[in-house]
Write a protein that holds these residues in place. Structure first.
Motif, PDB file in Angstrom:
ATOM      1  N   THR A 124       0.974  -1.353  -0.011  1.00 38.45           N
ATOM      2  CA  THR A 124      -0.077   0.013  -0.065  1.00 38.45           C
ATOM      3  C   THR A 124       0.943   1.122  -0.198  1.00 38.45           C
ATOM      4  N   ARG A 125       0.391   2.248  -0.723  1.00 37.98           N
ATOM      5  CA  ARG A 125       1.342   3.485  -0.644  1.00 37.98           C
ATOM      6  C   ARG A 125       0.594   4.323   0.364  1.00 37.98           C
ATOM      7  N   ILE A 126       1.568   5.047   1.319  1.00 34.95           N
ATOM      8  CA  ILE A 126       0.839   5.789   2.325  1.00 34.95           C
ATOM      9  C   ILE A 126       1.649   6.742   2.727  1.00 34.95           C
ATOM     10  N   GLU A 127       1.401   7.734   3.461  1.00 40.46           N
ATOM     11  CA  GLU A 127       2.241   8.901   3.808  1.00 40.46           C
ATOM     12  C   GLU A 127       3.330   8.540   4.810  1.00 40.46           C
ATOM     13  N   SER A 128       4.510   8.818   4.529  1.00 41.72           N
ATOM     14  CA  SER A 128       5.375   8.623   5.639  1.00 41.72           C
ATOM     15  C   SER A 128       5.036   9.397   7.128  1.00 41.72           C
ATOM     16  N   SER A 129       4.186  10.502   6.962  1.00 38.93           N
ATOM     17  CA  SER A 129       4.388  11.267   8.115  1.00 38.93           C
ATOM     18  C   SER A 129       3.298  10.448   9.386  1.00 38.93           C
ATOM     19  N   VAL A 130       2.624   9.520   8.657  1.00 32.22           N
ATOM     20  CA  VAL A 130       1.910   8.553   9.591  1.00 32.22           C
ATOM     21  C   VAL A 130       2.343   7.160  10.095  1.00 32.22           C
ATOM     22  N   LEU A 131       3.540   7.063   9.894  1.00 33.96           N
ATOM     23  CA  LEU A 131       4.326   5.729  10.091  1.00 33.96           C
ATOM     24  C   LEU A 131       5.310   5.761  11.143  1.00 33.96           C
ATOM     25  N   ARG A 132       5.274   5.190  12.027  1.00 33.37           N
ATOM     26  CA  ARG A 132       6.303   5.042  13.085  1.00 33.37           C
ATOM     27  C   ARG A 132       6.792   3.719  13.170  1.00 33.37           C
ATOM     28  N   PRO A 133       8.297   3.762  13.515  1.00 31.96           N
ATOM     29  CA  PRO A 133       8.843   2.329  13.859  1.00 31.96           C
ATOM     30  C   PRO A 133       8.289   1.732  14.776  1.00 31.96           C
ATOM     31  N   ALA A 134       8.066   0.465  14.561  1.00 33.66           N
ATOM     32  CA  ALA A 134       7.393  -0.406  15.681  1.00 33.66           C
ATOM     33  C   ALA A 134       8.332  -1.529  15.848  1.00 33.66           C
ATOM     34  N   ILE A 135       8.284  -1.829  17.390  1.00 39.18           N
ATOM     35  CA  ILE A 135       9.358  -2.910  17.722  1.00 39.18           C
ATOM     36  C   ILE A 135       8.321  -4.024  18.443  1.00 39.18           C
ATOM     37  N   ARG A 136       8.798  -5.262  18.132  1.00 41.88           N
ATOM     38  CA  ARG A 136       7.946  -6.350  18.689  1.00 41.88           C
ATOM     39  C   ARG A 136       9.020  -7.111  19.645  1.00 41.88           C
ATOM     40  N   GLY A 137       8.548  -7.659  20.442  1.00 47.45           N
ATOM     41  CA  GLY A 137       9.386  -8.358  21.520  1.00 47.45           C
ATOM     42  C   GLY A 137      10.768  -9.279  21.167  1.00 47.45           C
ATOM     43  N   ARG A 138      10.352  -9.842  20.225  1.00 45.37           N
ATOM     44  CA  ARG A 138      11.474 -10.720  19.350  1.00 45.37           C
ATOM     45  C   ARG A 138      12.367  -9.844  18.715  1.00 45.37           C
ATOM     46  N   ASP A 139      12.212  -8.373  18.705  1.00 45.21           N
ATOM     47  CA  ASP A 139      13.164  -7.545  17.967  1.00 45.21           C
ATOM     48  C   ASP A 139      14.180  -6.981  19.170  1.00 45.21           C
ATOM     49  N   VAL A 140      13.854  -7.224  20.356  1.00 42.60           N
ATOM     50  CA  VAL A 140      14.670  -6.613  21.576  1.00 42.60           C
ATOM     51  C   VAL A 140      15.837  -7.621  21.904  1.00 42.60           C
ATOM     52  N   GLN A 141      17.100  -6.846  22.020  1.00 38.41           N
ATOM     53  CA  GLN A 141      17.996  -7.929  22.637  1.00 38.41           C
ATOM     54  C   GLN A 141      18.522  -7.003  23.761  1.00 38.41           C
ATOM     55  N   SER A 142      19.579  -7.675  24.304  1.00 38.69           N
ATOM     56  CA  SER A 142      20.206  -6.782  25.517  1.00 38.69           C
ATOM     57  C   SER A 142      20.903  -5.547  25.085  1.00 38.69           C
ATOM     58  N   PHE A 143      20.542  -4.446  25.077  1.00 41.60           N
ATOM     59  CA  PHE A 143      21.096  -3.087  24.995  1.00 41.60           C
ATOM     60  C   PHE A 143      20.884  -2.695  23.689  1.00 41.60           C
ATOM     61  N   PRO A 203      11.907   7.600  18.562  1.00 39.15           N
ATOM     62  CA  PRO A 203      10.521   7.689  18.022  1.00 39.15           C
ATOM     63  C   PRO A 203       9.720   6.203  17.798  1.00 39.15           C
ATOM     64  N   ALA A 204      10.457   5.212  18.175  1.00 39.84           N
ATOM     65  CA  ALA A 204       9.957   3.807  18.004  1.00 39.84           C
ATOM     66  C   ALA A 204       8.835   3.431  18.877  1.00 39.84           C
ATOM     67  N   LEU A 205       7.806   2.831  18.683  1.00 42.40           N
ATOM     68  CA  LEU A 205       6.576   2.397  19.377  1.00 42.40           C
ATOM     69  C   LEU A 205       6.871   0.779  19.525  1.00 42.40           C
ATOM     70  N   PRO A 206       7.141   0.492  20.977  1.00 42.34           N
ATOM     71  CA  PRO A 206       6.979  -0.803  21.338  1.00 42.34           C
ATOM     72  C   PRO A 206       5.412  -1.312  21.183  1.00 42.34           C
TER      73      PRO A 206
END
Length: 696
Positions: free
Chosen positions: A474-493, A577-580
């Motif tokens: 889908t084509r969508i405006e970058s202004s309404v997109l935020r990086p998103a983090i899932r649990g599996r994306d998190v490591q120590s530090f 800016p990331a949203l867990p």
């Protein structure tokens, strides 16, 4: 199979059958009544059958030829065992399993001469152990009278015994006789229960209509209102059952009806088994309400959401103790969360106060893997009587380790470790400020529709981006997109970004009045589905849930499911800016230094040891590092070693190598842990979580 026999051995041992005096031991076994309240395919009934047969053989000097073993098994089946399951297929499987155990010892080689199998129709019954109108009536009334007569109980037992060995025409007659005895008893019990229920309902309804001296209506207290609802519901169930009784059948299973002889003697000697582990969200709302009304322990916490409602196994645990005679034994295989989860606190409080916990055996992970469940089991063996002041709980069937039962009293999870280990855990907890008082954790952003609102960024060019939501780019405006983090994306530090979230909000967390054109068209296509989300109440269809912690400054995040805690301070790795998402927990720290300290402590082996002890277990060696558990992690807030910990955390967040040993030493110094405590906690971390690897 092996575990069922272990538990059977433990509960029979609790029944205090002393084999040194053969006559007394034989009499004790004959009095033994063993119930599996959720028999399934009969594994625990078979385990009890084998254990009791072995005891009979031992009492006879070890002379156990095949013919004698077969006779002994038949005797145990007839005299000692009883099983119930709501699933008719499971009942048939349990019967088959028990028949095979009897046939296996038949020495006859001529198939036509094999002894006929016993009838198990009166031994393994289809029914609901938890809920029946007579049991509900008993739960509604204080001092509920015992309507059962000795003659009615004897008639049911006599008919059940005749049915066991009946053949041919006698089988039909015995079956009809048992049905007639149960129907007569059920009819009388229903009439008496209905009369008492209607009287109690009338009394409470009258109280609700009363007025005080000034003519004002008297309002019932919340507990009285709940009781009135229970009485009304129970009256309706009793009336429905009585109407069905008039058609000739007993339309429900009730121990008062089907085992009145056992209840007349105070209850079952032993209740054993592996009751179903069913999460609350898999039950219908009506079933949940009935369980909450019927069982004191099955009422969850005041927190909202399914995670705080008990597993169905809690209701079976309470019911098992209701059905057990005073001094009798209960041996159940339960989800280990019963010992740690908030919803099990009421049950734990009652167990410590009202029973003697003999064994709390956490099944080793290598054995637990056979269960295929998402949580690990614990085998609890209890005596249905209060514990003495010096009573100790064995932490395994080998009796190598134990702890005083009084140490399990109080709020919070049971720490099933020897006293020295518990002391080290308590010292660790007291060594700093609990995380929840500094930065109260909560789950990350919940969308309720990840397939619509969370996608993969394919390309970004100027003001527009190409995002794959589900399977559709889908084509969508970058202004309404935020990086998103899932649990599996998190490591120590550290953390990585693999997703983006459609974010129709201002930087302060207020919904935009309108979306830009491409985003608006996309949301319009999915508006109906977005408005059907369980958490949606009002506002624009792109509304999200649980935003407070996710838009705060100085956020520390970690996955909700991990083998050991691993955390990162987002601002330190340029992911402000990331949203867990809601597979992460978020702690909004008051300042940058606090965020660095929190991340360092959570990545330490000490936090790993604490989580291994306090957290609910999940399949594959994982633990649930939820707000309850993480909130108890101690955070140092002052002292000469605090700055060194902050500097070490800064290095780790900037990508420099920091060994686990250096990190653990720095955290221990900041928490001022004693050398002996460090050694104990290090051993616990190895024993419970496996060896720690260096982290970057």
């Amino acid at each position: 199979g092996g575990l069922s026999e272990e538990i059977a051995h433990a509960v029979v041992q609790c029944s205090e059958i002393d084999g040194r005096d053969r006559e007394r031991a034989a009499a004790a076994i004959r009095r033994l009544r063993v119930l599996d309240p959720a028999a399934g395919s009969g594994a625990f009934l078979l385990g009890a059958l084998e254990v009791l047969t072995d005891i009979w053989v031992a009492l006879d000097g070890g002379r156990g030829d095949h013919a004698r073993c077969m006779r002994l098994r038949r005797r145990v089946l007839e005299e000692n065992l009883f099983g119930v399951d709501v699933n008719p297929v499971a009942v048939r499987l349990a019967e088959l399993r028990l028949w095979l155990a009897v046939v296996a010892d038949d020495p006859t080689t001529d198939i036509t001469a094999i002894a006929p199998l016993p009838n198990l129709d009166g031994i393994v019954r289809q029914g609901d152990t938890l809920l029946d109108p007579v049991g509900a009536a008993r739960a509604c009334h204080v001092g509920f009278p015992n309507f059962m007569s000795a003659s009615a109980a004897a008639r049911v037992r006599s008919a059940r015994c005749r049915l066991f060995d009946a053949r041919g025409g006698a089988l039909t007659q015995a079956s009809q006789e048992l049905h007639s005895a149960e129907h007569a008893l059920a009819s009388r019990l229903l009439d008496e229960a209905l009369s008492a229920t209607e009287q109690a309902h009338a009394d409470l309804s009258t109280a609700a209509r009363d007025r005080d001296l000034f003519g004002r209506r008297v309002h019932l207290a919340p507990a009285q209102k709940m009781r009135l609802r229970m009485l009304r519901q129970n009256r309706d169930e009793l009336l429905r059952a009585r109407r069905e009784m008039e058609l000739g059948a007993v339309p429900f299973f009730a121990f008062d009806v089907h085992t009145p002889d056992v209840l007349a003697r105070g209850g079952f000697s032993v209740v054993i088994g592996n009751p179903p582990w069913v999460r609350a969200e898999r039950l219908s709302p009506a079933r949940r309400r009935v369980l909450q009304n019927r069982f004191t322990w099955w009422r969850g916490t005041r927190d909202r959401g399914y995670a705080h409602l008990p597993d169905l196994a809690i209701a079976f645990l309470e019911r098992a103790l209701e059905l057990t005679a005073p001094g009798g034994a209960v041996g159940l295989l339960l989800p280990s969360k019963v010992c740690s989860a908030g919803y099990g606190e009421t049950a734990r409080h009652h167990l410590v106060r009202e029973t003697s916990v003999v064994y709390a055996h956490r099944v080793p992970k290598r054995e637990a893997a056979q269960f295929g469940a998402t949580t690990y089991p614990v085998a609890l063996v209890l005596r249905n009587r209060p514990a003495g002041a010096e009573h100790r709980v064995y932490l395994g069937f080998g009796r190598a380790r134990s702890l005083p039962q009084r140490s399990l009293a109080g709020a919070g999870p049971w720490i099933l470790l020897p006293a020295d280990d518990v002391a080290a855990i308590r010292e660790l907890q007291a060594s700093g400020r609990p995380l929840r008082t500094l930065a109260d954790p909560s789950l990350g952003v919940k969308t309720g529709a990840d397939a619509v609102l969370v996608g993969e960024l394919l390309e970004e060019a100027g003001e527009l981006a190409s995002v794959r939501f589900g399977s559709t780019p889908t084509r969508i405006e970058s202004s309404v997109l935020r990086p998103a983090i899932r649990g599996r994306d998190v490591q120590s530090f550290k953390a990585r970004i693999r997703s983006v979230l459609l974010w129709g909000y201002t930087t302060e967390g207020r919904p935009l009045r309108q979306l830009p054109p491409c985003a608006a068209r996309y949301i319009h296509l999915h508006e109906a589905a977005l408005r059907r989300r369980a958490d949606y109440r009002h506002g624009p269809p792109w509304s999200l849930f649980r935003l407070r912690a996710s838009i705060a400054a100085h956020r520390v995040i970690w996955p909700d499911l991990a083998r050991r805690p691993r955390a990162v301070a987002l601002d330190e790795i340029d992911l402000g800016p990331a949203l867990p998402l809601n597979t992460c927990y978020v702690a909004p720290a008051p300042d940058r230094e606090s965020a660095l300290v929190i991340a360092a402590v959570m990545n330490s082996g000490w936090a790993g040891a604490l989580v291994s002890v306090l957290a609910d277990e999940a399949r594959g060696g994982y633990s649930r590092v939820n707000a309850r558990v993480a909130g108890q992690i101690p955070i140092p807030i002052d002292g000469p070693d605090l700055q060194n910990l902050i500097d070490l955390s800064l290095l780790a967040h900037s990508g420099h190598h920091v060994s686990q040993l250096d990190l653990d030493e720095s955290v221990a110094n900041a928490l001022r842990l004693r050398v002996g405590t460090r050694k104990t906690l290090s051993r616990l971390a190895r024993d419970l979580s496996g060896p720690a690897a260096d982290r970057r």
